[in-house]
Design a protein around this motif. Structure first.
Motif, PDB file in Angstrom:
ATOM      1  N   GLY A 314       0.807  -1.214   0.000  1.00 56.05           N
ATOM      2  CA  GLY A 314       0.000   0.000   0.000  1.00 56.05           C
ATOM      3  C   GLY A 314       0.837   1.258   0.000  1.00 56.05           C
ATOM      4  N   ARG A 317       0.752   3.134  -5.934  1.00 51.44           N
ATOM      5  CA  ARG A 317      -0.118   2.461  -6.894  1.00 51.44           C
ATOM      6  C   ARG A 317       0.718   1.932  -8.054  1.00 51.44           C
ATOM      7  N   GLU A 341      -1.678   7.379   4.596  1.00 49.92           N
ATOM      8  CA  GLU A 341      -1.544   5.927   4.745  1.00 49.92           C
ATOM      9  C   GLU A 341      -0.451   5.382   3.837  1.00 49.92           C
ATOM     10  N   ALA A 342      -0.436   5.840   2.581  1.00 47.43           N
ATOM     11  CA  ALA A 342       0.584   5.372   1.648  1.00 47.43           C
ATOM     12  C   ALA A 342       1.974   5.857   2.051  1.00 47.43           C
TER      13      ALA A 342
END
Length: 373
Positions: A314, A317, A341-342
């Motif tokens: 995560g 992308r 979060e990433a």
């Protein structure tokens, strides 16, 4: 332990890209552990006097001469060729970042002739090729070196298969997987101002910087205040990038600064919301690792060697090549919660799977095995 790292070219613009960064990171890590690591390479673009060290690593840089119009493969130095035997003589290990060129091949051959423990690391640069020059070099030197080295380091299973195909027959029995490592970095500060999206790599066709610009035009529809940076030395695509920036009316939001120093790249990363590398067939890009170490979420294509780990963790992308997929991924990562979060996942992935300590532990085991230490 005295380790000589040989790489094709070092320049202020970082024109040769990742292999030099890897060689420097490994050399600095070895020196921090008490070993004597040094660098030998061609040099280009330096003011007098030429540097005798690079980022604290002792270096012997020889002025590059272009003998053939073949990019890096056509560059060499008569002085380096004449001294190759002496360069390897005092090393306990010769670690060559091997390409089909007139720098790393002669140094590796000199080490083999001198009976020096030899480690080859190809960074995806040695794969099956139908080009006449590649076939000649493979027959004359490359296969002999791959078979004769104490260890051949590879990044991915795909690279290992390519090396076996170059050698032919039953393939290689002296391979060891070694991923690229990235030094620990301070986390980027809390971001302020408009979204900032960064590309920092060579401007060449395979890296697809024009896709980045076209993706920026799509992102602009939802983030008209976003800013874009397309940084890196020109390898044929700078004109196309600037044309696309003008054609898509992005000039007021886009900076094309050319090549950046390592410190400048780090400064840009610390300001970036998202890092994008839209290239295809990218084995193991250091720029992506460096972005993750700072905590910048990344967008790569599925053919990137890091794509699976990035998606699983995560940390960003992985998308199909092309501006549409890149733009959609950037838009997702510009969401504040998704970005945070990433960012945390990227830092964790870089510090865990790609830490310099883990890489150096593996490398020193390889050195110990082939030297008997």
């Amino acid at each position: 332990m005295r380790v000589l790292h040989a790489v094709t070219l070092h320049s202020p613009t970082h024109a040769f890209g990742g292999p030099v960064r890897v060689a420097l990171n490994l050399s600095k890590g070895l020196r921090a552990r008490g070993h004597e690591a040094a660098l030998v390479a061609l040099g280009e673009g330096f003011d007098e006097p030429w540097p005798i060290d690079v980022e604290g690593v002792p270096a012997r840089l020889y002025p590059a001469r272009r003998l053939l119009p073949l990019g890096f493969s056509g560059m060499t130095s008569p002085a380096l060729l004449a001294r190759a035997g002496r360069l390897v003589r005092d090393a306990d290990v010769v670690h060559v970042h091997l390409a089909r060129d007139l720098v790393t091949l002669p140094v590796a051959l000199a080490a083999l002739r001198a009976g020096k423990p030899l480690v080859l690391q190809t960074h995806g640069m040695v794969d099956p090729s139908g080009k006449l020059l590649a076939k000649v070099l493979d027959a004359v030197a490359v296969r002999r070196l791959l078979r004769g080295a104490g260890a051949v380091l590879y990044l991915t299973p795909h690279e290992r298969e390519a090396l076996d195909a170059v050698v032919g027959g039953a393939g290689l029995t002296n391979t060891v997987r070694l991923v690229n490592g990235v030094p620990a970095q301070e986390e980027r500060p809390a971001l302020q101002g408009p979204p900032r999206v960064l590309y920092s790599a060579r401007l060449q066709a395979r890296k697809r910087p024009v896709d980045f610009v076209r993706a920026a035009a799509l992102v602009r529809e939802r983030h008209p205040d976003a800013e874009y940076v397309v940084a890196g030395p020109d390898e044929g695509e700078a004109g196309a990038v600037r044309h696309e920036v003008d054609a898509l009316r992005l000039a007021d939001r886009t900076t094309v600064p050319g090549a950046l120093t390592s410190a400048q790249v780090l400064e840009e990363l610390r300001r970036a919301h998202v890092y994008v590398l839209p290239s295809v067939e990218e084995p193991f890009p250091m720029s992506v690792l460096e972005a993750m170490a700072v905590g910048v979420p990344v967008v790569v294509t599925h053919s990137n060697g890091l794509a699976r780990d990035i998606a699983a963790a995560g940390a960003g992308r992985a998308v199909e090549p092309g501006p549409e997929g890149v733009a959609a991924a950037v838009l997702e990562l510009l969401d504040e919660k998704a970005n945070q979060e990433a960012s945390a996942a990227a830092r964790e992935l870089a510090a865990g799977s790609y830490s310099m300590d883990a890489v150096l532990d593996t490398l020193l085991d390889v050195y110990g095995r082939i030297t008997g230490a």
